[in-house]
Design an enzyme around this catalytic site. Structure first.
Site, short mmCIF file in Angstrom:
data_model
loop_
_atom_site.label_atom_id
_atom_site.label_comp_id
_atom_site.label_asym_id
_atom_site.label_seq_id
_atom_site.Cartn_x
_atom_site.Cartn_y
_atom_site.Cartn_z
N CYS A 1 61.36 25.46 42.95
CA CYS A 1 62.26 26.49 43.48
C CYS A 1 62.51 27.63 42.50
O CYS A 1 63.09 28.66 42.85
CB CYS A 1 63.58 25.88 43.92
N HIS B 1 68.63 31.15 44.02
CA HIS B 1 67.82 30.32 44.93
C HIS B 1 68.74 29.76 46.01
O HIS B 1 69.85 29.31 45.74
CB HIS B 1 67.16 29.20 44.13
N ASN C 1 66.46 26.06 53.02
CA ASN C 1 65.98 26.10 51.63
C ASN C 1 64.46 26.21 51.65
O ASN C 1 63.77 25.24 51.99
CB ASN C 1 66.44 24.82 50.92
#
Ligand code: UT7
Length: 322
Positions: A119, A248, A278
């Site tokens: 990520c 993020h 996500n």
């Protein structure tokens, strides 16, 4: 083979994003696993997410996002001499995604590599692009974050299947004018902690994504705000000068906790997770491109980015928006 002069600075020239067509609501997931719209909204902040079609690949999504960024930059494919795809869910390990994406966009013979920092991948790739342009090993770099996490999720595991999603985001990076080197991409503050390697992982090729949610949550809400603040300091930007904070998109509660701790009450805060889920390395450029498209951000705005995730890996930098 290309060699360039190098440049005093580098900047993002344009962003682009892509979301697959299929919208999956919390209620739809609650029909197959024991969860609820209320639990997901209150614990994670997601209302819906997008999932790729069965035949839609990471490269397809990367091409779509990168094509938009390229068009927005005003450059032609021939101007790009390096393509970096940040992904932890490539379709296959060999060949890499970057060379396929470059070919499909009509970019002839660029340097091309994939980068896996999970990520944190987009921020790592942006730092690599910044360094390449400054050093002269490339002049214009296509930086892409693209993920098809849905193919690595156990759809019977309610602790993960409600979180992860698919998508892509991209940026074109080029040289900054000599008189405004600070107007571009600031120094990266990055790192990793292999002691936490088992907290988010895919254990082997027959496994799905696993995460120890609470441990990662604790780390994200206690260890990362000093990194974000340090990125501001290294860029010579006071947090009060930031127009937007783009962490993020892991969990809305993490996003809000980080935002409170960086000391930038005036900054907008990206909350793309609400409708995107996500999307790992895609989440930051996707959030930025959607905020720019909606007219919420302007050229010259200062943005603080911080990516974090499996490894664990993290990276933060301040950039000036195109
Ligand atoms: O992108 C990479 C970086 N990743 C992150 O930053 C993720 C960080 N962690 C998180 O975002 C959160 O920890 C999660 C969203 C993963 C989980 O939220 P949580 O508030 O930490 O929940 P929990 O894991 O502590 O679980 C609380 C309860 C448990 O039940 P019991 O043991 O209290 O009876 C879980 O079994 O909630 C249960 N639970 C669920 N209930 C309804 C777990 N998932 C669900 C679900 N629906 N989907």
């Amino acid at each position: 083979m290309r060699t360039h002069q190098g440049s005093a600075g580098a900047r993002v020239l344009a962003f682009g994003g892509y979301q697959p067509a299929r919208v999956v609501t919390n209620d739809e997931l609650a029909a197959s696993v024991e969860t609820s719209d209320e639990w997901i909204r209150s614990r994670v902040g997601i209302a819906s997410r997008r999932l790729a079609g069965p035949d839609e690949t990471v490269a397809d999504m990367a091409v779509a996002a990168a094509g938009k960024a390229l068009a927005g930059s005003g450059l032609s494919p021939a101007d790009i001499d390096l393509v970096i795809v940040a992904t932890c869910t490539p379709e296959v390990m060999i060949p890499n995604t970057a060379a396929i994406v470059a070919r499909r966009l009509g970019i002839g013979a660029p340097g091309a590599y994939d980068l896996n920092a999970a990520c944190a991948g987009f921020c790592y790739a942006l730092a690599a692009a910044n360094d390449a342009v400054r050093a002269g090993s490339a002049r214009h770099v296509l930086v892409i974050g693209a993920e098809k996490l849905s193919q690595w999720v156990d759809w019977t595991d309610r602790s993960t299947c409600i979180i992860f999603a698919d998508g892509a985001g991209a940026a074109v990076v080029g040289p900054a004018e000599a008189e405004e080197p600070e107007a571009g991409i600031g120094p990266v503050v990055w790192g990793s902690d292999g002691d936490m390697a088992d907290k988010i992982c895919i254990k082997d090729r027959n496994s799905f994504i696993f995460q120890e949610g609470q441990a990662v949550f604790r780390w994200a809400t206690t260890a990362l705000h000093p990194i974000a603040k340090q990125a501001c300091a290294e860029a010579g930007v006071d947090p009060t000068e930031l127009a937007v904070f783009v962490p993020h998109q892991a969990n809305l509660r993490i996003i809000e906790a980080l935002a409170r701790k960086i000391g930038a009450p005036q900054a907008k805060v990206a909350s793309d997770i609400v409708t995107a889920g996500n999307t790992s390395s895609a989440s930051i450029p996707l959030a930025l491109s959607r905020m720019i498209e909606r007219g919420e951000l302007g050229s010259g705005d200062k943005a603080l980015l911080i990516g974090f995730g499996a490894g664990v890996c993290y990276a933060a930098q301040v950039i000036t928006l195109p």
